[in-house]
Enzyme design. Structure first.
Site, short mmCIF file in Angstrom:
data_model
loop_
_atom_site.label_atom_id
_atom_site.label_comp_id
_atom_site.label_asym_id
_atom_site.label_seq_id
_atom_site.Cartn_x
_atom_site.Cartn_y
_atom_site.Cartn_z
N PHE A 127 0.86 -1.19 0.00
CA PHE A 127 0.00 0.00 0.00
C PHE A 127 0.89 1.23 0.00
CE2 PHE A 127 -2.51 3.47 1.62
CZ PHE A 127 -3.70 3.34 0.92
N ASP A 214 9.37 2.37 1.83
CA ASP A 214 8.21 3.11 2.32
C ASP A 214 8.03 2.78 3.80
OD1 ASP A 214 5.74 4.08 3.04
OD2 ASP A 214 4.71 3.40 1.22
N LYS A 243 2.73 9.97 8.26
CA LYS A 243 2.00 9.54 9.46
C LYS A 243 2.53 10.08 10.78
CE LYS A 243 -0.33 5.34 7.82
NZ LYS A 243 -1.73 5.69 8.16
N1 PLP Z 1 2.49 4.24 2.52
C1 PLP Z 1 2.12 3.43 3.51
C2 PLP Z 1 3.03 2.31 3.92
C3 PLP Z 1 0.93 3.64 4.20
O1 PLP Z 1 0.57 2.82 5.21
C4 PLP Z 1 0.10 4.72 3.81
C5 PLP Z 1 -1.18 4.97 4.48
O2 PLP Z 1 -1.73 4.11 5.12
C6 PLP Z 1 0.52 5.54 2.75
C7 PLP Z 1 1.71 5.27 2.13
C8 PLP Z 1 -0.32 6.69 2.30
O3 PLP Z 1 -0.29 7.68 3.26
P1 PLP Z 1 -1.36 8.88 3.24
O4 PLP Z 1 -2.68 8.30 3.62
O5 PLP Z 1 -0.83 9.86 4.24
O6 PLP Z 1 -1.38 9.43 1.86
#
Ligand code: PLP
Length: 399
Positions: A127, A214, A243
C-alpha cells in the site's frame, strides 16, 4: 445529514479530547487507544512538549512558502538526515505524496540513464497511497478498481521473494528502482525478512537501481529503531515518511541518499504547504521527545509485552492463522473475516483496527506503558476468544 463526501464507512463515535493513550468521546466515555489514528499519534494525545511547540510556533509563524528559506524545515531536514543516514529531504504533506516524490525521482533517474519508460518493482499486498500513481503502485485490486487506466511503469512481484526480483532484473531492462514497505501495514502486518532487505540492497547495487523503502507506517521508532531497514543494517537510497513524523500534524517526507539526493533540481518538484514552519516544529518536537523519553526502547519493550501476551493467549488456537509483529506494529491474522471485533472492542473501551478483513491490527502510540499494554490484552484477548468460539455468522461464512 452529513455534508462530508461519502468516502469512509465511519464508526459512529466522535472523540473530543485525549491524554496519553486515552481518548474521550462526546458522551464522556473513555477509550484506550491502541491504534494512534493508524500510526499517527506517535506521542499519544496532548503531549505537553508537542502542544507547547505547536502553540509557540503558531504564535510566531505558521506558513511562509518554499519561495524562502525556512529555518524549522532546515533543522528538521538535518535531524532526519542524521537519524536515517541520508543526505537530503523533500517535504510534503502525506504518505502518498512522499511516494509520489519517490516515483518521480526514480523516473528522472531512469531517464538520465537513457531508459525511455522507466519502471519500478513493487510488491503484492503493498500500500503506497490513493493518488493515481500510488494506487497503481499499490498491490490491492480493491484500491485500484474503477480508477483505470492505471499509471504504467510498475512491475509487481510477490513480497519476500528475492528470486522473483532477480528474474525481473534478468528480463526487464526498463527497471530503475524497487519500492518496498519493510513491514506491510495495510496489507496485513507482513514482515519482510532481514535477509530479503539485504538481498534487495545487493541486487539494487548490482543493477544500478534505487532501493526505496516506504516507512510511512512502520518507521519512526515504532519497531525499536528509528527505521526498520536499520534492523537489517542496510542503507536505502530513498526513505519515505509521513503519518507519525509530526505526531498528528500533516507532514510527509522523501529522504534521499547519495546519487538519489541529487536527482531533483529547482523546478522539478514542489509543494505549497510541504515543510512549513508549523509542521516542521511539530516534527522536531516529535523526534526530540522520542529521543529524550527513550520511546524507541519503550516501543520494543511494550511491543514485546503485547506480542508475547497475544501469542501466549491465541497462537495455535483453531481459527488463528498467525500472531506477528515487530515492536508496536502487531497483527493477529484470523482464519475468517473479523471486522465485527472493531465494534466489540469499541464497546469495551478499546480502539483497534482490522485490515485485509481478517487481520486485527494494533499500532499504539509509542508512549504506551507496559501496564497499559496489559490493559489492552485484558480487553482484547477475551473478545478474540469469544469470537473464535462463536460459529461464523451467515454473512461472514458466505464472504
Ligand atoms: N504508505 C504506507 C506504507 C501507508 O501505510 C500509507 C497509508 O496508510 C501511505 C503510504 C499513504 O499515506 P497517506 O494516507 O498519508 O497518503
Amino acid at each position: 445529514m452529513s455534508y462530508s463526501m461519502n468516502t469512509y464507512t465511519r464508526i459512529p463515535v466522535a472523540f473530543t479530547r485525549g491524554e496519553g493513550v486515552w481518548v474521550w468521546d462526546e458522551s464522556g466515555k473513555k477509550y484506550l487507544d491502541a491504534l494512534a489514528g493508524i500510526a499517527v499519534n506517535t506521542l499519544g494525545h496532548a503531549h505537553p512538549k508537542l502542544t507547547r511547540a505547536i502553540a509557540a510556533q503558531s504564535a510566531r509563524l505558521i506558513h511562509a512558502s518554499n519561495l524562502y528559506r525556512i529555518a524549522e524545515q532546515e533543522r528538521l531536514a538535518e535531524k532526519l538526515a542524521v537519524i536515517s543516514g541520508t543526505d537530503a529531504v523533500f517535504f510534503c504533506n502525506s504518505g502518498c505524496e512522499a511516494n509520489e516524490a519517490a516515483i518521480k525521482l526514480a523516473r528522472l533517474h531512469g531517464h538520465s540513464r537513457g531508459v525511455d519508460s522507466p519502471a519500478i518493482v513493487v510488491m503484492d499486498k503493498a500500500f503506497h497511497g490513493r493518488t493515481l500513481a500510488t494506487l497503481s503502485a499499490t498491490g490491492n485490486p480493491k484500491v485500484q478498481a474503477g480508477f483505470e487506466p492505471l499509471v504504467p511503469g510498475f512491475v509487481r512481484v510477490p513480497f519476500n521473494d528475492i528470486e522473483a526480483v532477480r528474474r525481473v532484473a534478468a528480463e526487464d531492462k526498463s527497471v530503475v528502482a524497487v519500492l518496498v514497505e519493510p513491514i506491510q501495514g495495510e496489507g496485513g502486518i507482513n514482515l519482510s525478512t532481514m535477509q530479503y532487505l539485504r538481498d534487495l540492497r545487493a541486487l539494487c547495487d548490482r543493477q544500478g537501481w534505487f532501493l526505496m523503502v516506504d516507512e510511512v507506517q512502520c518507521g519512526l521508532g515504532r519497531t525499536g529503531k528509528w527505521f526498520v531497514y536499520q534492523h537489517a543494517r542496510i542503507e536505502p537510497d530513498v526513505v519515505l515518511l509521513a503519518k507519525g513524523l509530526a505526531s498528528g500534524v500533516p507532514i510527509g517526507a522523501c529522504l534521499a541518499r547519495g546519487a538519489a539526493a541529487a536527482v531533483f533540481k529547482p523546478g522539478t518538484h514542489g509543494s505549497t504547504f510541504g515543510g512549513n514552519p508549523l509542521a516542521c516544529a511539530a516534527g522536531l518536537a516529535t523526534l526530540e521527545a522520542i529521543e529524550q523519553e527513550g520511546l524507541m526502547g519503550n516501543a520494543a519493550r511494550v511491543g514485546a509485552v503485547l506480542l508475547d501476551g497475544l501469542r501466549d493467549a491465541l497462537a495455535g488456537r483453531p481459527g488463528v492463522v498467525e500472531v506477528r509483529g515487530h515492536g508496536l506494529m502487531i497483527g493477529v491474522e484470523l482464519a475468517r473475516p473479523c471486522g465485527e471485533l472493531v465494534a466489540q472492542a469499541l464497546e469495551a473501551g478499546l480502539l483497534i483496527n482490522v485490515t485485509m478483513d481478517n487481520v486485527i491490527r494494533l499500532l499504539p502510540p509509542l508512549v504506551m506503558t507496559e501496564a497499559e499494554a496489559r490493559q489492552v490484552l485484558s480487553i482484547l484477548v477475551p473478545l478474540v476468544r469469544a469470537f473464535l468460539e462463536k460459529a461464523p455468522s451467515a454473512v461472514a461464512a458466505r464472504a
